[in-house]
Scaffold this motif. Structure first.
Motif, PDB file in Angstrom:
ATOM      1  N   ARG A  22      18.640  75.229  -6.555  1.00  0.00           N
ATOM      2  CA  ARG A  22      18.548  74.281  -7.680  1.00  0.00           C
ATOM      3  C   ARG A  22      18.862  72.857  -7.223  1.00  0.00           C
ATOM      4  NH1 ARG A  22      20.552  78.730 -10.510  1.00  0.00           N
ATOM      5  NH2 ARG A  22      19.139  79.366 -12.149  1.00  0.00           N
ATOM      6  N   ARG A  38      12.873  76.252  -8.831  1.00  0.00           N
ATOM      7  CA  ARG A  38      13.578  76.719 -10.031  1.00  0.00           C
ATOM      8  C   ARG A  38      13.266  78.177 -10.328  1.00  0.00           C
ATOM      9  NH1 ARG A  38      12.884  71.480 -13.946  1.00  0.00           N
ATOM     10  NH2 ARG A  38      14.335  70.161 -12.837  1.00  0.00           N
ATOM     11  N   ALA A  41      15.231  80.261  -7.994  1.00  0.00           N
ATOM     12  CA  ALA A  41      16.642  80.307  -8.378  1.00  0.00           C
ATOM     13  C   ALA A  41      16.853  81.280  -9.539  1.00  0.00           C
ATOM     14  CB  ALA A  41      17.127  78.915  -8.747  1.00  0.00           C
TER      15      ALA A  41
END
Length: 68
Positions: A22, A38, A41
């Protein structure tokens, strides 16, 4: 078979990797890279959730995973 400590250790490592991912995404200027980071993550967080649940003897529902 993995024991509880191994599962929790892997979950912790996944959460740390997700946090680093991130941070790297926030630094990127390329929108596509940011979105991919993202998503990666989020996947790491979901995997960590499953590992933690297994370590604690809990079941994981899909709705629980998608809330994260």
């Amino acid at each position: 078979m993995l024991d509880v400590e191994d599962l929790l250790e892997r979950a912790k490592a996944d959460r740390e990797r997700a946090a680093r991912t991130r941070m790297n995404a926030a630094r990127s200027t390329d929108l596509c890279e940011r979105l991919q980071a993202r998503e990666g993550a989020v996947a790491l967080d979901r995997r960590a959730t499953v590992l933690e649940a297994l370590a604690n003897g809990q079941m994981v529902t899909l709705s629980r995973l998608w809330r994260r």
